[in-house]
Design a protein around this motif. Sequence first.
Motif, short mmCIF file in Angstrom:
data_model
loop_
_atom_site.label_atom_id
_atom_site.label_comp_id
_atom_site.label_asym_id
_atom_site.label_seq_id
_atom_site.Cartn_x
_atom_site.Cartn_y
_atom_site.Cartn_z
N ALA A 1 10.47 -4.92 -6.54
CA ALA A 1 10.52 -3.55 -7.05
C ALA A 1 9.19 -3.11 -7.66
O ALA A 1 8.82 -1.94 -7.54
N GLU A 2 8.47 -4.03 -8.30
CA GLU A 2 7.23 -3.65 -8.98
C GLU A 2 6.11 -3.23 -8.04
O GLU A 2 5.12 -2.65 -8.47
N ILE A 3 6.25 -3.52 -6.73
CA ILE A 3 5.22 -3.08 -5.78
C ILE A 3 5.79 -2.24 -4.64
O ILE A 3 5.03 -1.79 -3.79
N ALA A 4 7.08 -2.01 -4.61
CA ALA A 4 7.71 -1.28 -3.50
C ALA A 4 7.20 0.15 -3.39
O ALA A 4 7.09 0.70 -2.30
N LYS A 5 6.91 0.78 -4.52
CA LYS A 5 6.43 2.17 -4.54
C LYS A 5 5.09 2.24 -5.27
O LYS A 5 4.85 1.50 -6.22
N ALA A 6 4.24 3.16 -4.82
CA ALA A 6 2.94 3.37 -5.48
C ALA A 6 3.15 4.21 -6.73
O ALA A 6 4.02 5.09 -6.74
N PRO A 7 2.39 3.94 -7.77
CA PRO A 7 1.44 2.84 -7.91
C PRO A 7 2.15 1.55 -8.29
O PRO A 7 3.14 1.57 -9.01
N PRO A 8 1.63 0.42 -7.79
CA PRO A 8 2.26 -0.86 -8.13
C PRO A 8 2.00 -1.23 -9.59
O PRO A 8 1.02 -0.79 -10.19
N ALA A 9 2.89 -2.04 -10.13
CA ALA A 9 2.75 -2.49 -11.52
C ALA A 9 1.72 -3.61 -11.62
O ALA A 9 1.23 -4.11 -10.61
N GLY A 10 1.42 -3.99 -12.84
CA GLY A 10 0.53 -5.12 -13.06
C GLY A 10 -0.93 -4.72 -13.02
O GLY A 10 -1.30 -3.60 -13.35
N ALA A 11 -1.76 -5.64 -12.56
CA ALA A 11 -3.21 -5.47 -12.59
C ALA A 11 -3.75 -4.63 -11.43
O ALA A 11 -4.95 -4.39 -11.35
N PHE A 12 -2.88 -4.19 -10.52
CA PHE A 12 -3.34 -3.42 -9.36
C PHE A 12 -3.92 -2.08 -9.79
O PHE A 12 -3.36 -1.38 -10.63
N LYS A 13 -5.05 -1.73 -9.18
CA LYS A 13 -5.72 -0.45 -9.42
C LYS A 13 -5.93 0.24 -8.08
O LYS A 13 -6.11 -0.42 -7.05
N ALA A 14 -5.92 1.57 -8.09
CA ALA A 14 -6.22 2.32 -6.88
C ALA A 14 -7.66 1.99 -6.46
O ALA A 14 -8.58 2.06 -7.28
N VAL A 15 -7.85 1.64 -5.20
CA VAL A 15 -9.18 1.31 -4.71
C VAL A 15 -10.10 2.51 -4.91
O VAL A 15 -11.27 2.35 -5.27
#
Length: 140
Positions: A25-39
């Motif tokens: 669930a934490e990555i199924a929809k944008a923006p993903p949770a955690g340390a992920f950043k938009a490129v």
Amino acid sequence: MKLIPTALAILLAGSFSAFAHDVPAEIAKAPPAGAFKAVSSLVKLPDFLPGMGQLFVDPASLPAGPFLAYDHDGKLVSTIYMLPVKDLNPDKSFNDLAAPGGNVDHVDVYYNAGHPGVEEPHVHVVLWHVSAADEALVAK
């Protein structure tokens, strides 16, 4: 080109166990949770790249990734690894590459001469979580 089958074999050797789970669930929809950043917030690239989608990455995982790619509706469509060509040699391996997006429908592997964020020549290994027909979701 021998490089493409080698990159694919390296990726698949460490990823079979990841093929059988659903999208967390934490990555199924944008923006993903955690340390992920938009490129697009990290380098000079558009928010949406035709053929790839909207990309997110944990900056600590650069240059290889994984990059999470989303369609216009914010649905995860693929996981992308960008493996530097210089690292595809007998002295380097990419083990335990995950498919964080869950089930993989098919895989594309292709060469890229470099772009903002990953300037050096590299191979894109794209784990598609949607059918080939649904790749159109990120075509434009």
